[in-house]
Design an enzyme around this catalytic site. Sequence first.
Site, mmCIF file in Angstrom:
data_model
loop_
_atom_site.group_PDB
_atom_site.id
_atom_site.type_symbol
_atom_site.label_atom_id
_atom_site.label_comp_id
_atom_site.label_asym_id
_atom_site.label_seq_id
_atom_site.Cartn_x
_atom_site.Cartn_y
_atom_site.Cartn_z
ATOM 1 N N HIS A 123 -3.667 4.524 4.540
ATOM 2 C CA HIS A 123 -4.770 3.564 4.600
ATOM 3 C C HIS A 123 -6.016 4.177 3.935
ATOM 4 C CE1 HIS A 123 -7.668 0.666 5.976
ATOM 5 N NE2 HIS A 123 -8.334 1.623 6.589
ATOM 6 N N TYR B 226 3.603 5.782 11.686
ATOM 7 C CA TYR B 226 3.885 4.400 12.087
ATOM 8 C C TYR B 226 4.765 3.596 11.130
ATOM 9 C CZ TYR B 226 -0.203 3.661 9.021
ATOM 10 O OH TYR B 226 -1.070 3.676 7.967
ATOM 11 N N ARG C 160 0.866 -1.186 0.000
ATOM 12 C CA ARG C 160 0.000 0.000 0.000
ATOM 13 C C ARG C 160 0.901 1.234 0.000
ATOM 14 N NH1 ARG C 160 -2.220 1.143 5.529
ATOM 15 N NH2 ARG C 160 -0.775 2.874 5.362
HETATM 16 C C1 TPP Z 1 -15.456 -5.772 11.167
HETATM 17 C C2 TPP Z 1 -14.580 -4.570 11.107
HETATM 18 N N1 TPP Z 1 -13.660 -4.352 12.047
HETATM 19 C C3 TPP Z 1 -12.871 -3.275 11.985
HETATM 20 C C4 TPP Z 1 -12.987 -2.363 10.970
HETATM 21 C C5 TPP Z 1 -12.074 -1.149 10.902
HETATM 22 N N2 TPP Z 1 -11.106 -1.304 9.815
HETATM 23 C C6 TPP Z 1 -11.273 -0.700 8.636
HETATM 24 S S1 TPP Z 1 -10.039 -1.062 7.550
HETATM 25 C C7 TPP Z 1 -9.253 -2.047 8.673
HETATM 26 C C8 TPP Z 1 -7.966 -2.743 8.322
HETATM 27 C C9 TPP Z 1 -8.076 -3.655 7.146
HETATM 28 O O1 TPP Z 1 -6.809 -4.094 6.753
HETATM 29 P P1 TPP Z 1 -6.634 -5.100 5.547
HETATM 30 O O2 TPP Z 1 -7.581 -6.222 5.675
HETATM 31 O O3 TPP Z 1 -5.195 -5.427 5.466
HETATM 32 O O4 TPP Z 1 -7.091 -4.245 4.259
HETATM 33 P P2 TPP Z 1 -6.428 -2.932 3.616
HETATM 34 O O5 TPP Z 1 -7.159 -1.759 4.197
HETATM 35 O O6 TPP Z 1 -4.985 -2.938 3.941
HETATM 36 O O7 TPP Z 1 -6.689 -3.019 2.158
HETATM 37 C C10 TPP Z 1 -9.966 -2.084 9.882
HETATM 38 C C11 TPP Z 1 -9.543 -2.820 11.072
HETATM 39 C C12 TPP Z 1 -13.980 -2.616 9.990
HETATM 40 N N3 TPP Z 1 -14.162 -1.797 8.938
HETATM 41 N N4 TPP Z 1 -14.762 -3.725 10.080
#
Ligand code: TPP
Length: 346
Positions: free
Chosen positions: A247, A256, A243
Site C-alpha cells: 500500500h 494479508y 496494486r
Molecule cells: C478520510 C480518510 N480515512 C482514512 C484514511 C486512511 N487511509 C489511507 S489510504 C486508505 C485506503 C485507500 O484505499 P483505496 O481507496 O482503494 O486507494 P489505494 O490506496 O488502494 O490506491 C485509507 C483508509 C485517510 N487517508 N483518509
Amino acid sequence: MLTPEGERVEHPDYDIDLTPEEIRGLYRDLVLVRRIDLEAVALQRQGELGIWASLLGQEAAQIGSGRALTEADMAFPTYREHGVAWCRGVDPVNLLGLFRGVNHGGWDPAEHNFHLYTIVIGSQNLHAVGYAMGIQRDSAEAATIVYFGDGATSQGDVNESFIWASVFNAPVVFFCQNNQWAISEPLEKQSRIPLYRRASGFGFPGVRVDGNDVFACLAVTRKALADARSGQGPMFIEAFTYRMGAHTTSDDPTRYRVAAELEAWKLKDPIERVRSYMFKNQIADQEFFDAIDAEADELGRDVRKRCLALPDPEPLAIFDHVYAEPHRLMDEERAQFAAYLEGFEG
Ligand SMILES: Cc1ncc(C[n+]2csc(CCOP(=O)(O)OP(=O)(O)O)c2C)c(N)n1
Ligand SMILES: [Mg+2]
C-alpha cells in the site's frame, strides 16, 4: 484492446487508432514512470523519503487516462497518481519533495492543471465536482477528471460527489482505479456488486475497463472526457487493475494476501503486453527498447541526485501556504512554534 499476450482486439463501442509514434510514446511513458517509482521506493528504503505510495502495476490506468486529457482539462489526484503527474508535466522531484517532507508538492496546480496530492480519502472528489461546475458556468471547453481508489467508494464524500455531479450534469469523469485493495481490505469487503454498477444508481453511466491495458484506458477516458465536454454529464470508469506493491512503504502486504495472487497479476503486466505487441508488429526494434531503458536509468539517476539536493525548508515556512491571505490563527500558531524553536540551544 490489448490482451495480456499483446494481441490487438477490436471493441465495438470504443476504438482507437494510434500511430506507431504514439504507441512508442505510450510505451516510453509507462517505462519511465515505473522507473521513477522504483527509484522512489529505493530512496525511501535508504531513509531519504518518509514514505512512498507505489504505483507499480497501475501504470497503464494512469498513462492511458492521463494522455487522454487535453491541456485545458483539470485533474484531481490522490497520493498515488505519479503517472498522471508525469502526463501533466509535473517534475517527479516535486513528488519526492512531498514524501521527503520538505514541501507540500511545490507545483502550481493552475500551471499544470493538476491539483496537489490529496491524502484525505475522497475529499478531492468534492473539489473536482465543484471545479467541474465552475467550468460549466464559464461555458469552458474543458472537463475535469478525478482519481480515487476502490476503497474510497465507501467514503461519504465520494458518494456525495456522485450526487452533485449527477443532478448538475457536471463535466466530470470519475476515474476509479480498482487495484483490489484498500490497504489490507480486499474489494469484497467494500462492495457486493462490481463498482462500475454503482454509477447507474446515481444516474450516470459506468463502465469497467481493463486497467492494465493502456490502449483501452486511453480510448475509454478520451470518450468520457469528450462526452463531458459536450454537455453529456459525468461518467464513472472503473479501471480494473492491481496494486503490485505494498500500500505504501510502511505496509507489509505479505501479512494479508497470498503470493499466488500477485503471481497471477504479474502475467497481466501493463508494460509487457505493449512491448510484446510492438515487437510482434515491428513498431519498435531492440535498439528502441535499449534506448528507452537507458533513458529510464538516466532519469532515475537524475531524480535521485536532485532529490538529495532538495534544501531543508526553513521550519516556519510550513505556515506560509496554508491560506492564500494572512490569517490570525496562522499568525498565532507561527508565533507559538517560533517560541518553541527558540527554546533549543545552538
Ligand atoms: C478520510 C480518510 N480515512 C482514512 C484514511 C486512511 N487511509 C489511507 S489510504 C486508505 C485506503 C485507500 O484505499 P483505496 O481507496 O482503494 O486507494 P489505494 O490506496 O488502494 O490506491 C485509507 C483508509 C485517510 N487517508 N483518509
Ligand atoms: Mg485500492
